[in-house]
Design a protein around this motif. Structure first.
Motif, PDB file in Angstrom:
ATOM      1  N   SER A  52       0.829  -1.212   0.000  1.00 26.29           N
ATOM      2  CA  SER A  52       0.000   0.000   0.000  1.00 26.29           C
ATOM      3  C   SER A  52       0.860   1.256   0.000  1.00 26.29           C
ATOM      4  O   SER A  52       0.566   2.235  -0.707  1.00 26.29           O
ATOM      5  CB  SER A  52      -0.931   0.013   1.220  1.00 26.29           C
ATOM      6  OG  SER A  52      -1.895  -1.009   1.128  1.00 26.29           O
ATOM      7  N   TYR A  53       1.940   1.235   0.781  1.00 22.39           N
ATOM      8  CA  TYR A  53       2.845   2.388   0.832  1.00 22.39           C
ATOM      9  C   TYR A  53       3.420   2.672  -0.559  1.00 22.39           C
ATOM     10  O   TYR A  53       3.420   3.816  -1.032  1.00 22.39           O
ATOM     11  CB  TYR A  53       3.971   2.122   1.833  1.00 22.39           C
ATOM     12  CG  TYR A  53       5.028   3.201   1.835  1.00 22.39           C
ATOM     13  CD1 TYR A  53       4.855   4.376   2.564  1.00 22.39           C
ATOM     14  CD2 TYR A  53       6.201   3.055   1.082  1.00 22.39           C
ATOM     15  CE1 TYR A  53       5.819   5.382   2.548  1.00 22.39           C
ATOM     16  CE2 TYR A  53       7.170   4.056   1.064  1.00 22.39           C
ATOM     17  CZ  TYR A  53       6.966   5.215   1.795  1.00 22.39           C
ATOM     18  OH  TYR A  53       7.910   6.207   1.767  1.00 22.39           O
ATOM     19  N   PHE A  54       3.913   1.634  -1.222  1.00 22.97           N
ATOM     20  CA  PHE A  54       4.529   1.834  -2.530  1.00 22.97           C
ATOM     21  C   PHE A  54       3.500   2.122  -3.622  1.00 22.97           C
ATOM     22  O   PHE A  54       3.809   2.801  -4.609  1.00 22.97           O
ATOM     23  CB  PHE A  54       5.380   0.621  -2.899  1.00 22.97           C
ATOM     24  CG  PHE A  54       6.706   0.592  -2.202  1.00 22.97           C
ATOM     25  CD1 PHE A  54       7.703   1.496  -2.537  1.00 22.97           C
ATOM     26  CD2 PHE A  54       6.965  -0.331  -1.201  1.00 22.97           C
ATOM     27  CE1 PHE A  54       8.934   1.493  -1.892  1.00 22.97           C
ATOM     28  CE2 PHE A  54       8.186  -0.353  -0.553  1.00 22.97           C
ATOM     29  CZ  PHE A  54       9.174   0.564  -0.895  1.00 22.97           C
ATOM     30  N   ALA A  55       2.287   1.642  -3.456  1.00 18.15           N
ATOM     31  CA  ALA A  55       1.238   1.937  -4.442  1.00 18.15           C
ATOM     32  C   ALA A  55       0.957   3.432  -4.496  1.00 18.15           C
ATOM     33  O   ALA A  55       0.684   3.992  -5.567  1.00 18.15           O
ATOM     34  CB  ALA A  55      -0.028   1.153  -4.108  1.00 18.15           C
ATOM     35  N   GLU A  56       1.035   4.093  -3.346  1.00 21.13           N
ATOM     36  CA  GLU A  56       0.823   5.545  -3.316  1.00 21.13           C
ATOM     37  C   GLU A  56       1.917   6.284  -4.081  1.00 21.13           C
ATOM     38  O   GLU A  56       1.672   7.331  -4.673  1.00 21.13           O
ATOM     39  CB  GLU A  56       0.781   6.041  -1.855  1.00 21.13           C
ATOM     40  CG  GLU A  56      -0.471   5.640  -1.105  1.00 21.13           C
ATOM     41  CD  GLU A  56      -1.725   6.248  -1.720  1.00 21.13           C
ATOM     42  OE1 GLU A  56      -1.711   7.473  -2.027  1.00 21.13           O
ATOM     43  OE2 GLU A  56      -2.704   5.509  -1.939  1.00 21.13           O
ATOM     44  N   LEU A  57       3.137   5.755  -4.048  1.00 23.01           N
ATOM     45  CA  LEU A  57       4.252   6.387  -4.751  1.00 23.01           C
ATOM     46  C   LEU A  57       4.219   6.137  -6.256  1.00 23.01           C
ATOM     47  O   LEU A  57       4.866   6.875  -7.006  1.00 23.01           O
ATOM     48  CB  LEU A  57       5.590   5.858  -4.213  1.00 23.01           C
ATOM     49  CG  LEU A  57       6.038   6.302  -2.823  1.00 23.01           C
ATOM     50  CD1 LEU A  57       7.365   5.622  -2.487  1.00 23.01           C
ATOM     51  CD2 LEU A  57       6.187   7.811  -2.751  1.00 23.01           C
ATOM     52  N   THR A  58       3.528   5.116  -6.686  1.00 24.51           N
ATOM     53  CA  THR A  58       3.616   4.680  -8.090  1.00 24.51           C
ATOM     54  C   THR A  58       2.252   4.647  -8.759  1.00 24.51           C
ATOM     55  O   THR A  58       1.978   3.773  -9.581  1.00 24.51           O
ATOM     56  CB  THR A  58       4.276   3.286  -8.164  1.00 24.51           C
ATOM     57  OG1 THR A  58       3.519   2.353  -7.360  1.00 24.51           O
ATOM     58  CG2 THR A  58       5.705   3.318  -7.663  1.00 24.51           C
ATOM     59  N   ALA A  89      -2.932  -6.922  -7.120  1.00 27.16           N
ATOM     60  CA  ALA A  89      -3.987  -6.670  -8.117  1.00 27.16           C
ATOM     61  C   ALA A  89      -4.969  -5.611  -7.636  1.00 27.16           C
ATOM     62  O   ALA A  89      -5.550  -4.875  -8.454  1.00 27.16           O
ATOM     63  CB  ALA A  89      -4.719  -7.971  -8.429  1.00 27.16           C
ATOM     64  N   ASP A  90      -5.161  -5.495  -6.320  1.00 23.95           N
ATOM     65  CA  ASP A  90      -6.078  -4.491  -5.770  1.00 23.95           C
ATOM     66  C   ASP A  90      -5.478  -3.083  -5.803  1.00 23.95           C
ATOM     67  O   ASP A  90      -6.219  -2.096  -5.712  1.00 23.95           O
ATOM     68  CB  ASP A  90      -6.425  -4.838  -4.312  1.00 23.95           C
ATOM     69  CG  ASP A  90      -7.383  -6.020  -4.203  1.00 23.95           C
ATOM     70  OD1 ASP A  90      -7.989  -6.391  -5.229  1.00 23.95           O
ATOM     71  OD2 ASP A  90      -7.506  -6.564  -3.090  1.00 23.95           O
ATOM     72  N   ARG A  91      -4.160  -2.987  -5.905  1.00 23.82           N
ATOM     73  CA  ARG A  91      -3.488  -1.686  -5.779  1.00 23.82           C
ATOM     74  C   ARG A  91      -2.939  -1.145  -7.098  1.00 23.82           C
ATOM     75  O   ARG A  91      -2.661   0.048  -7.216  1.00 23.82           O
ATOM     76  CB  ARG A  91      -2.355  -1.804  -4.745  1.00 23.82           C
ATOM     77  CG  ARG A  91      -2.878  -1.926  -3.316  1.00 23.82           C
ATOM     78  CD  ARG A  91      -1.860  -2.578  -2.397  1.00 23.82           C
ATOM     79  NE  ARG A  91      -2.345  -2.639  -1.015  1.00 23.82           N
ATOM     80  CZ  ARG A  91      -3.244  -3.510  -0.565  1.00 23.82           C
ATOM     81  NH1 ARG A  91      -3.784  -4.405  -1.395  1.00 23.82           N
ATOM     82  NH2 ARG A  91      -3.638  -3.481   0.708  1.00 23.82           N
ATOM     83  N   TRP A  92      -2.733  -2.010  -8.072  1.00 28.30           N
ATOM     84  CA  TRP A  92      -2.227  -1.601  -9.376  1.00 28.30           C
ATOM     85  C   TRP A  92      -3.058  -2.237 -10.483  1.00 28.30           C
ATOM     86  O   TRP A  92      -3.769  -3.214 -10.258  1.00 28.30           O
ATOM     87  CB  TRP A  92      -0.778  -2.060  -9.569  1.00 28.30           C
ATOM     88  CG  TRP A  92       0.275  -1.321  -8.817  1.00 28.30           C
ATOM     89  CD1 TRP A  92       0.930  -0.183  -9.194  1.00 28.30           C
ATOM     90  CD2 TRP A  92       0.843  -1.681  -7.549  1.00 28.30           C
ATOM     91  NE1 TRP A  92       1.863   0.188  -8.251  1.00 28.30           N
ATOM     92  CE2 TRP A  92       1.832  -0.725  -7.231  1.00 28.30           C
ATOM     93  CE3 TRP A  92       0.631  -2.729  -6.655  1.00 28.30           C
ATOM     94  CZ2 TRP A  92       2.588  -0.771  -6.059  1.00 28.30           C
ATOM     95  CZ3 TRP A  92       1.374  -2.778  -5.491  1.00 28.30           C
ATOM     96  CH2 TRP A  92       2.333  -1.802  -5.200  1.00 28.30           C
ATOM     97  N   GLY A 276      14.614  -1.564  -4.433  1.00 27.38           N
ATOM     98  CA  GLY A 276      13.771  -1.047  -5.501  1.00 27.38           C
ATOM     99  C   GLY A 276      14.420   0.132  -6.196  1.00 27.38           C
ATOM    100  O   GLY A 276      15.358   0.752  -5.682  1.00 27.38           O
ATOM    101  N   ARG A 277      13.922   0.448  -7.392  1.00 31.01           N
ATOM    102  CA  ARG A 277      14.283   1.652  -8.142  1.00 31.01           C
ATOM    103  C   ARG A 277      12.990   2.247  -8.677  1.00 31.01           C
ATOM    104  O   ARG A 277      12.272   1.577  -9.432  1.00 31.01           O
ATOM    105  CB  ARG A 277      15.231   1.327  -9.303  1.00 31.01           C
ATOM    106  CG  ARG A 277      16.631   0.909  -8.891  1.00 31.01           C
ATOM    107  CD  ARG A 277      17.389   2.058  -8.256  1.00 31.01           C
ATOM    108  NE  ARG A 277      18.771   1.714  -7.919  1.00 31.01           N
ATOM    109  CZ  ARG A 277      19.153   1.154  -6.792  1.00 31.01           C
ATOM    110  NH1 ARG A 277      18.235   0.835  -5.870  1.00 31.01           N
ATOM    111  NH2 ARG A 277      20.425   0.905  -6.548  1.00 31.01           N
ATOM    112  N   LEU A 278      12.713   3.484  -8.287  1.00 30.87           N
ATOM    113  CA  LEU A 278      11.429   4.092  -8.623  1.00 30.87           C
ATOM    114  C   LEU A 278      11.618   5.511  -9.145  1.00 30.87           C
ATOM    115  O   LEU A 278      12.362   6.298  -8.555  1.00 30.87           O
ATOM    116  CB  LEU A 278      10.515   4.130  -7.392  1.00 30.87           C
ATOM    117  CG  LEU A 278      10.128   2.787  -6.785  1.00 30.87           C
ATOM    118  CD1 LEU A 278       9.371   3.002  -5.478  1.00 30.87           C
ATOM    119  CD2 LEU A 278       9.290   1.980  -7.761  1.00 30.87           C
ATOM    120  N   SER A 279      10.934   5.831 -10.235  1.00 33.42           N
ATOM    121  CA  SER A 279      10.899   7.196 -10.748  1.00 33.42           C
ATOM    122  C   SER A 279       9.675   7.888 -10.168  1.00 33.42           C
ATOM    123  O   SER A 279       8.539   7.505 -10.466  1.00 33.42           O
ATOM    124  CB  SER A 279      10.820   7.182 -12.280  1.00 33.42           C
ATOM    125  OG  SER A 279      11.937   6.517 -12.827  1.00 33.42           O
TER     126      SER A 279
END
Length: 387
Positions: A52-58, A89-92, A276-279
């Motif tokens: 959930s934390y990373f879904a907000e960032l991406t 699947a629920d987050r992306w 991880g690597r995130l833009s």
């Protein structure tokens, strides 16, 4: 591939399950043995929180691949895998052809468990076979024997649309003839992908201590190079050429998740010790989480994530990473993308010298790749191009 930015490499999610039944003497991965049952329900809940934390960032990204690695993910109950995949699947939004890989050890393969993973959505399995010889499996500290490995491959092929398995070569006492026979058997057993790694001695492992004490004799560099050359020749002749230094596949069967790494795409890493690597906007973040499983669990339950690093990479670091990852690939790198990351061009004199010395070769407009000779000194090639 055009120079449009980080997301040319795609977007994937890596889930790290850190537990193993036993620690192999050559392994320096973040893996842990627990002699009491792991609370899988509690860990599944923490994975949901960190996702959930990373879904907000991406937000808005489309997931092309999911990789459940370890450790030994096949120690997870199918219900745990299903809970993690449902959370993703629920987050992306998942790509219609999303690749979902689970790593498994032959010692933890059961047909019913594999069917449970398949029902949960796993469509590719990667088996840690490592050898098809009992004596070498014992040396490598594996819990399975060669018969179990062959049975696991058979079960996996019957259950999943796609299969890969790993082998380690250049083992102590191994001859080139032994390896050729073993590799040909592996190719006969394989579906469309093999990961073939030279045994390396990693600092801090039991093999390192044995090697330092003179009790573990490794092939000399010239013989190790012959093992590598033989591996390329046999796999290419069989229609499974290398698309990366250690990975071989029939055309179209490459591991999509690993291509995200090597093409320097974006990926979320969740679980103990995941990277991880995130833009995010104009910033490219390097993330990593707490390595110790129970400490990670407490951090996630308290803060919603287990991050210990969440830092922006500067232009030089991005350029260096792109070179280091992309030059592992047979498709090589796009020099325009390198300029996008690093905001500088490769020095034409250094590139010319590398071309003349046979370390890299041009493979199209503005694209170069490492040669076989360049693979052996890849760090030096990267340093030259980045200078």
């Amino acid at each position: 591939m055009t120079a449009q930015g980080a997301n040319d490499g795609g977007f994937g999610i890596y889930v790290h399950w850190p537990f193993c039944a036993a620690k192999c003497p050559y392994c320096d991965f973040n893996s842990h043995v627990r002699h009491q049952p792991v609370d899988q329900s509690r860990f599944a809940g923490a994975f949901r929180q960190e996702l959930s934390y990373f879904a907000e960032l991406t937000r808005g990204k489309r997931v092309e691949s999911i990789f459940l690695g370890g450790g030994t993910p096949s120690l997870m109950e199918p219900a745990t895998v299903e809970a993690i995949l449902t959370a993703i699947a629920d987050r992306w939004t998942l790509d219609d052809n999303v690749e979902i890989t689970l790593e498994a050890n032959p010692s933890s393969v059961e047909a019913s468990r594999f069917r449970g993973y398949r029902s949960a959505g796993v469509n590719r399995v990667s088996l840690g076979v490592q050898s098809l010889h009992d004596s070498d499996l014992k040396l490598l500290g594996r819990l399975h024997d060669a018969a179990s490995a062959r049975k696991a491959i058979e079960t996996a092929r019957a259950t999943f649309p796609r299969l890969s398995f790993d082998l380690i070569y250049a083992r102590p006492g191994q001859t080139l003839a032994d390896w050729a026979d073993e590799l040909n058997e592996a190719i006969a057993l394989a579906a469309d992908h093999l990961s073939l790694y030279q045994l390396t001695i990693e600092h801090g492992t039991p093999f390192y201590a044995l090697h330092q004490a003179g009790k573990l004799k490794m092939p000399d560099p010239d013989l190790a190079a012959e093992f590598f050359e033989l591996t390329q020749e046999v796999t290419t002749a069989a229609g499974l050429p290398a698309y990366e230094v250690s990975n071989h596949a029939r055309p179209g069967a490459e591991c999509r998740h690993n291509l995200v790494y090597w093409r320097y795409g974006d990926y979320v890493g969740v679980g103990p010790g995941a990277h991880g690597r995130l833009s995010v906007g104009a910033t490219r973040l390097a993330t990593s989480t707490e390595r110790h499983p129970e400490s990670w669990l407490e951090s996630v339950e308290t803060a919603g994530h287990g991050l210990i690093e969440n830092a922006g990479l500067n232009e030089e670091e991005q350029g260096d990473e792109y070179l280091l990852m992309g030059l592992r690939l047979k498709e090589g790198i796009d020099l325009g993308r390198y300029e996008t990351f690093s905001h500088r061009s490769v020095d034409p004199r250094r590139l010319k010298a590398l071309l003349e010395h046979g370390m890299v070769e041009e493979i199209g407009e503005n694209r170069v790749r490492a040669t076989r000779e360049g693979f052996f000194v890849l760090d030096a090639v990267v340093a030259d191009l980045a200078a």
